[in-house]
Design an enzyme around this catalytic site. Structure first.
Site, mmCIF file in Angstrom:
data_model
loop_
_atom_site.group_PDB
_atom_site.id
_atom_site.type_symbol
_atom_site.label_atom_id
_atom_site.label_comp_id
_atom_site.label_asym_id
_atom_site.label_seq_id
_atom_site.Cartn_x
_atom_site.Cartn_y
_atom_site.Cartn_z
ATOM 1 C CG ASP A 187 -2.242 0.626 0.877
ATOM 2 O OD1 ASP A 187 -2.452 1.613 0.303
ATOM 3 O OD2 ASP A 187 -3.211 -0.177 1.505
ATOM 4 C CG ASP B 175 -4.713 5.662 0.789
ATOM 5 O OD1 ASP B 175 -5.561 4.881 0.958
ATOM 6 O OD2 ASP B 175 -4.568 6.815 1.595
ATOM 7 C CG HIS C 94 -9.386 -1.021 4.192
ATOM 8 N ND1 HIS C 94 -9.064 -1.124 2.929
ATOM 9 C CD2 HIS C 94 -8.932 -0.152 4.621
ATOM 10 C CE1 HIS C 94 -8.426 0.063 2.310
ATOM 11 N NE2 HIS C 94 -8.569 0.760 3.460
ATOM 12 C CG ASP C 95 -11.561 2.299 3.242
ATOM 13 O OD1 ASP C 95 -11.313 2.167 4.488
ATOM 14 O OD2 ASP C 95 -10.797 2.354 2.274
#
Ligand code: GLC
Length: 580
Positions: A109, A223, A349-350
């Site tokens: 990431d 990201d 994960h969001d």
């Protein structure tokens, strides 16, 4: 340790990352090897055989870097070291080797829209030291007489430099007493935005990326990469639509220049997988990010299909219609079909758990989890499987704010109560349990032991109470489980180029219950039919779809091996027919 070999490529545009299935690991919640209640690298190493058994080709590892963890690692204070709760660089290298030994690639990431405020760059910047002075976006405040918007605390008579809002609520600016100026943060105040206009910042980022590549990784998940360029002058945003200011930082004026430069400086090896997270990107933006004359990303994570029911505010998410969902997904399928590539995901994960969001996490949990998996593995694009999805993990219960961990959710509850929109937590509980990010962050459910086998200690966030029935041990022991179905789908996609490269064509766009499409690659073709309703429905195959030579490849229930021109589909039934 050598890297996994690419398959022999026949078609010119074949790429391993188009054929791959990527598994996303949220390290904090995956597996804890040392009993401190927080997942770690040692815990992931213990599970590489699990990943291998599932059959995935790559892992996207969410941030494991040094971080005060204000946003669970998306606030990095040192890009080149590992957060000590997770282990150290030697553990990380052991993980890389363990994955590569099993032909599983590793995608790291990359969080470079912002750092942590504890990063030494920010510390030096707030002290105006040397080249660091302009590493972040600092501005003087505005006179309180010229502007009226909500602002954070600053000097008397002064408000923030503009009216932009942070993604986690509240103003996007915080006043720093030490420097005597305001800094921009599109997320939490502990996540100051880097100043991408400054070439030294860009060079430092590229140098850091090259360092990670030299460690042997296989790509980056980037990201919120489409937020790095802000409109010159940072003008006020439009208060009516969604996050105020968004049009001045989503897909901003120089984002393509920066990404092209990054490509030149770091990413010229096209065997790297690069996936840019791009909230607010439309298909034409994506064409520029991923098209052959574009910025060179392999794919983006677009958000349209997970935000279409938000009505500007994710906490208002409500009913959604299959017709619109199909329309969005096929627009992306068609828009990137000739030039570019899609990522395919329904949760991460969001996002809430996909079976709770788009399926039925009650009576039809197993069927609908398989149905959604059939969709993600048979659209054109690279499927991303989020940890636990392969078990049909569901949203969780959060009875009080004490059970919440996510900064976004906690800010939302506080703001709702402060604004008088909610009297107590109970008034917003439904929204939290429907779309809150903690739903995806409860521990991975390994078995029915205490804390789902995730930790010997006290987990940092409670396990979902259904872990005694929904867990890996049980799923692997049952041939009909969601887990086995994922394995079969992954294998099927590996064996049939038509599922990877075949052209997508939507059938019956107005059908409110059935998502059906064909895939075609030369002589090979396929028909996918998915009933999104908890009731049986009739489906008639359009007359121009040829059924000749089609045979059942996979289904989530017992069905005939050859398709008929019309058939009844059971609740959440999924069928894939392919030419053999
Ligand atoms: C991305 C991440 C999310 C994080 C945010 C700020 O959207 O996926 O988890 O909170 O960026 O870094």
């Amino acid at each position: 340790m050598s890297k996994p070999e690419s398959k022999t490529l026949e078609q010119p545009d074949r790429q391993w990352w188009k054929e791959a299935v990527v598994y996303q690991i949220y390290p904090r919640s995956f597996n804890d090897s040392d009993g401190d209640g927080i997942g770690d690298l040692g815990g992931i190493i213990e599970k590489v055989d699990y990943l291998d058994a599932l059959g995935v080709d790559a892992v996207w590892l969410c941030p494991v870097y040094e971080s005060p963890q204000a946003d669970n690692g998306y606030d990095i204070s040192d890009y080149r070291s590992i957060h000590d709760t997770y282990g150290d660089l030697d553990d990380w290298r052991d993980l890389l080797d363990a994955l590569h030994d099993r032909d599983i690639r590793l995608i790291m990431d990359l969080v470079v829209n912002h750092t942590s405020d504890e990063h030494e760059w920010f510390q030096q910047s707030r002290r105006r030291e040397g080249e660091f002075e302009d590493y972040y976006i600092w501005r003087d405040g505005r006179s309180a007489d010229d502007a009226d918007y909500d602002t954070a605390d600053g000097p008397t008579d002064e408000v923030a430099p503009n009216n932009w809002e942070a993604a986690f609520g509240g103003p996007a600016w915080t006043y720093d007493v030490e420097r005597g100026q305001w800094y921009l943060h599109l997320f939490d105040e502990k996540q100051p935005d880097l100043n991408w206009r400054n070439p030294t910042v860009r060079d430092s980022v590229y140098e850091m990326m090259n360092w990670w590549l030299s460690q042997g990784i296989d790509g980056f998940r980037m990201d919120v990469i489409n937020l790095i360029s802000k409109t010159e002058g940072l003008p006020d945003g439009d208060a009516e639509s969604g996050q105020t200011g968004a049009k001045h930082f989503m897909n901003g004026p120089k984002v393509h220049d920066y990404l092209q430069e990054m490509h030149q400086e770091v990413l010229t090896d096209d065997s790297l997988l690069t996936v840019g997270e791009a909230p607010g990107a439309h298909v034409d933006d994506a064409q520029q990010y991923v098209g052959s004359d574009g910025d060179g990303l392999s794919m983006v994570f677009q958000f349209e299909h997970v935000t279409f029911d938000h009505d500007g505010d994710k906490w208002d998410a409500g009913d959604w219609s299959l017709v619109e969902f199909k329309e969005i997904l096929s627009k992306w399928q068609n828009g990137l079909a000739d030039d570019g590539w899609n990522s395919i995901y329904l949760n991460n994960h969001d996002q809430p758990r996909m079976v709770s969001r788009f399926g039925d996490d009650g009576a039809y949990r197993t069927e609908s989890a398989k149905l959604l998996a059939t969709l993600t593995h048979t659209l054109q694009g690279t499927p991303f499987v989020y940890q636990g999805e392969e078990l049909g993990m569901t949203n969780a219960e959060f009875a009080s704010t004490e059970e919440l961990r996510d900064v976004e959710a906690l800010n939302f509850v506080e703001a709702a109560i402060e604004a008088g929109d909610a009297a107590t937590y109970d008034d917003v509980r439904d929204a939290i349990e429907y779309v809150g990010r903690d739903n995806a962050r409860t521990p991975m459910q390994w078995d029915d032991a205490e804390h789902a086998g995730f930790t010997d200690g006290e987990p940092w966030i409670d396990c979902n109470s259904n872990y005694e029935t929904v867990n890996v041990a049980r799923a692997r022991a049952n041939e009909d489980s969601v887990w086995h179905y994922y394995r079969d789908l992954i294998e099927l996609r590996e064996e049939h180029d038509v599922l990877v490269y075949g052209e997508f064509s939507l059938l019956c766009p107005e059908d409110p219950a059935v998502f059906a499409y064909t895939r075609t690659l030369g002589e090979e073709h396929g028909l996918v039919v998915l009933n999104f309703e908890p009731e049986p429905v009739e489906f008639e195959v359009p007359a121009d779809v040829t059924l000749d030579g089609l045979e059942l490849a996979i289904a989530n229930t017992e069905v005939p091996t050859t398709p008929r021109p019309s058939f009844e589909l059971g609740p959440y039934e999924a069928r894939v027919y392919l030419t053999s």
